[in-house]
Design a protein around this motif. Structure first.
Motif, PDB file in Angstrom:
ATOM      1  N   GLU A  55       0.816  -1.217   0.000  1.00  0.00           N
ATOM      2  CA  GLU A  55       0.000   0.000   0.000  1.00  0.00           C
ATOM      3  C   GLU A  55       0.856   1.276   0.000  1.00  0.00           C
ATOM      4  O   GLU A  55       0.315   2.382  -0.022  1.00  0.00           O
ATOM      5  CB  GLU A  55      -0.932   0.002   1.215  1.00  0.00           C
ATOM      6  CG  GLU A  55      -1.903  -1.167   1.245  1.00  0.00           C
ATOM      7  CD  GLU A  55      -2.803  -1.218   0.015  1.00  0.00           C
ATOM      8  OE1 GLU A  55      -3.312  -0.164  -0.395  1.00  0.00           O
ATOM      9  OE2 GLU A  55      -2.972  -2.323  -0.533  1.00  0.00           O
ATOM     10  N   ILE A  58       1.519   4.590  -4.995  1.00  0.00           N
ATOM     11  CA  ILE A  58       0.287   5.255  -5.431  1.00  0.00           C
ATOM     12  C   ILE A  58      -0.131   4.646  -6.759  1.00  0.00           C
ATOM     13  O   ILE A  58       0.718   4.182  -7.528  1.00  0.00           O
ATOM     14  CB  ILE A  58       0.472   6.788  -5.563  1.00  0.00           C
ATOM     15  CG1 ILE A  58       1.539   7.133  -6.596  1.00  0.00           C
ATOM     16  CG2 ILE A  58       0.790   7.409  -4.223  1.00  0.00           C
ATOM     17  CD1 ILE A  58       1.637   8.616  -6.900  1.00  0.00           C
ATOM     18  N   PRO A  59      -1.417   4.635  -7.048  1.00  0.00           N
ATOM     19  CA  PRO A  59      -1.891   4.054  -8.307  1.00  0.00           C
ATOM     20  C   PRO A  59      -1.340   4.829  -9.515  1.00  0.00           C
ATOM     21  O   PRO A  59      -1.100   6.034  -9.445  1.00  0.00           O
ATOM     22  CB  PRO A  59      -3.414   4.198  -8.230  1.00  0.00           C
ATOM     23  CG  PRO A  59      -3.712   4.409  -6.783  1.00  0.00           C
ATOM     24  CD  PRO A  59      -2.517   5.075  -6.199  1.00  0.00           C
ATOM     25  N   TRP A  60      -1.133   4.093 -10.593  1.00  0.00           N
ATOM     26  CA  TRP A  60      -0.623   4.692 -11.823  1.00  0.00           C
ATOM     27  C   TRP A  60      -1.485   5.869 -12.256  1.00  0.00           C
ATOM     28  O   TRP A  60      -0.973   6.915 -12.650  1.00  0.00           O
ATOM     29  CB  TRP A  60      -0.545   3.642 -12.921  1.00  0.00           C
ATOM     30  CG  TRP A  60      -0.474   4.255 -14.299  1.00  0.00           C
ATOM     31  CD1 TRP A  60      -1.378   4.116 -15.298  1.00  0.00           C
ATOM     32  CD2 TRP A  60       0.544   5.134 -14.808  1.00  0.00           C
ATOM     33  NE1 TRP A  60      -0.985   4.847 -16.396  1.00  0.00           N
ATOM     34  CE2 TRP A  60       0.199   5.488 -16.117  1.00  0.00           C
ATOM     35  CE3 TRP A  60       1.715   5.668 -14.272  1.00  0.00           C
ATOM     36  CZ2 TRP A  60       0.966   6.332 -16.907  1.00  0.00           C
ATOM     37  CZ3 TRP A  60       2.481   6.516 -15.073  1.00  0.00           C
ATOM     38  CH2 TRP A  60       2.103   6.826 -16.371  1.00  0.00           C
ATOM     39  N   GLN A  61      -2.786   5.735 -12.208  1.00  0.00           N
ATOM     40  CA  GLN A  61      -3.675   6.809 -12.657  1.00  0.00           C
ATOM     41  C   GLN A  61      -3.433   8.086 -11.862  1.00  0.00           C
ATOM     42  O   GLN A  61      -3.445   9.186 -12.418  1.00  0.00           O
ATOM     43  CB  GLN A  61      -5.151   6.392 -12.542  1.00  0.00           C
ATOM     44  CG  GLN A  61      -5.549   5.265 -13.464  1.00  0.00           C
ATOM     45  CD  GLN A  61      -5.176   3.890 -12.931  1.00  0.00           C
ATOM     46  OE1 GLN A  61      -4.657   3.739 -11.827  1.00  0.00           O
ATOM     47  NE2 GLN A  61      -5.410   2.868 -13.746  1.00  0.00           N
ATOM     48  N   THR A  62      -3.192   7.970 -10.556  1.00  0.00           N
ATOM     49  CA  THR A  62      -2.931   9.128  -9.709  1.00  0.00           C
ATOM     50  C   THR A  62      -1.621   9.790 -10.113  1.00  0.00           C
ATOM     51  O   THR A  62      -1.548  11.021 -10.263  1.00  0.00           O
ATOM     52  CB  THR A  62      -2.881   8.713  -8.227  1.00  0.00           C
ATOM     53  OG1 THR A  62      -4.108   8.079  -7.892  1.00  0.00           O
ATOM     54  CG2 THR A  62      -2.641   9.909  -7.325  1.00  0.00           C
ATOM     55  N   LEU A  63      -0.588   8.992 -10.306  1.00  0.00           N
ATOM     56  CA  LEU A  63       0.702   9.527 -10.718  1.00  0.00           C
ATOM     57  C   LEU A  63       0.603  10.185 -12.085  1.00  0.00           C
ATOM     58  O   LEU A  63       1.106  11.297 -12.290  1.00  0.00           O
ATOM     59  CB  LEU A  63       1.745   8.416 -10.739  1.00  0.00           C
ATOM     60  CG  LEU A  63       3.129   8.809 -11.255  1.00  0.00           C
ATOM     61  CD1 LEU A  63       3.739   9.896 -10.381  1.00  0.00           C
ATOM     62  CD2 LEU A  63       4.036   7.598 -11.316  1.00  0.00           C
ATOM     63  N   ARG A  64      -0.064   9.515 -13.011  1.00  0.00           N
ATOM     64  CA  ARG A  64      -0.236  10.064 -14.363  1.00  0.00           C
ATOM     65  C   ARG A  64      -0.936  11.410 -14.319  1.00  0.00           C
ATOM     66  O   ARG A  64      -0.476  12.383 -14.942  1.00  0.00           O
ATOM     67  CB  ARG A  64      -1.040   9.090 -15.231  1.00  0.00           C
ATOM     68  CG  ARG A  64      -1.225   9.572 -16.667  1.00  0.00           C
ATOM     69  CD  ARG A  64      -2.295   8.800 -17.391  1.00  0.00           C
ATOM     70  NE  ARG A  64      -3.552   8.959 -16.674  1.00  0.00           N
ATOM     71  CZ  ARG A  64      -4.497   8.034 -16.627  1.00  0.00           C
ATOM     72  NH1 ARG A  64      -4.353   6.892 -17.235  1.00  0.00           N
ATOM     73  NH2 ARG A  64      -5.600   8.257 -15.955  1.00  0.00           N
ATOM     74  N   ASP A  65      -2.014  11.502 -13.566  1.00  0.00           N
ATOM     75  CA  ASP A  65      -2.753  12.753 -13.473  1.00  0.00           C
ATOM     76  C   ASP A  65      -1.908  13.859 -12.848  1.00  0.00           C
ATOM     77  O   ASP A  65      -1.948  15.001 -13.295  1.00  0.00           O
ATOM     78  CB  ASP A  65      -4.049  12.561 -12.674  1.00  0.00           C
ATOM     79  CG  ASP A  65      -5.039  11.653 -13.389  1.00  0.00           C
ATOM     80  OD1 ASP A  65      -4.865  11.407 -14.608  1.00  0.00           O
ATOM     81  OD2 ASP A  65      -5.969  11.165 -12.723  1.00  0.00           O
ATOM     82  N   GLU A  66      -1.117  13.513 -11.823  1.00  0.00           N
ATOM     83  CA  GLU A  66      -0.254  14.495 -11.190  1.00  0.00           C
ATOM     84  C   GLU A  66       0.805  15.005 -12.170  1.00  0.00           C
ATOM     85  O   GLU A  66       1.062  16.209 -12.256  1.00  0.00           O
ATOM     86  CB  GLU A  66       0.429  13.887  -9.972  1.00  0.00           C
ATOM     87  CG  GLU A  66       1.361  14.860  -9.255  1.00  0.00           C
ATOM     88  CD  GLU A  66       2.071  14.237  -8.080  1.00  0.00           C
ATOM     89  OE1 GLU A  66       3.227  14.612  -7.861  1.00  0.00           O
ATOM     90  OE2 GLU A  66       1.480  13.381  -7.400  1.00  0.00           O
ATOM     91  N   SER A  69      -0.740  17.293 -14.730  1.00  0.00           N
ATOM     92  CA  SER A  69      -1.085  18.610 -14.189  1.00  0.00           C
ATOM     93  C   SER A  69       0.155  19.512 -14.128  1.00  0.00           C
ATOM     94  O   SER A  69       0.042  20.726 -14.241  1.00  0.00           O
ATOM     95  CB  SER A  69      -1.739  18.487 -12.813  1.00  0.00           C
ATOM     96  OG  SER A  69      -0.786  18.108 -11.841  1.00  0.00           O
TER      97      SER A  69
END
Length: 72
Positions: A55, A58-66, A69
């Motif tokens: 745990e 962090i999920p890939w989607q979270t990293l990608r979005d960050e 941005s």
């Protein structure tokens, strides 16, 4: 500059991509991308860390979005 081969020029983009994949897969990984003992040890350490606390990441989607941005 690379001379263009008539054979390659006659291939579609998808056929060229497939050929690249087949060529890559035909390489001996130990020769194509040798791994130093230090790198092997680091990868083993990271794998153990990830297994010990799944745990922590962090999920890939979270990293990608960050990252996205930061570019806008």
């Amino acid at each position: 500059m690379v001379d263009k081969s008539p054979i390659l020029e006659s291939m579609t983009a998808q056929e060229r991509i497939s050929l690249m994949g087949r060529l890559w897969d035909s390489l001996d990984a130990a020769v194509a991308a040798p791994m130093s003992p230090a790198l092997a040890a680091e990868l083993t350490r990271r794998e153990a860390d990830a297994d010990a606390d799944p745990e922590a990441g962090i999920p890939w989607q979270t990293l990608r979005d960050e990252l996205r941005s930061r570019l806008t």
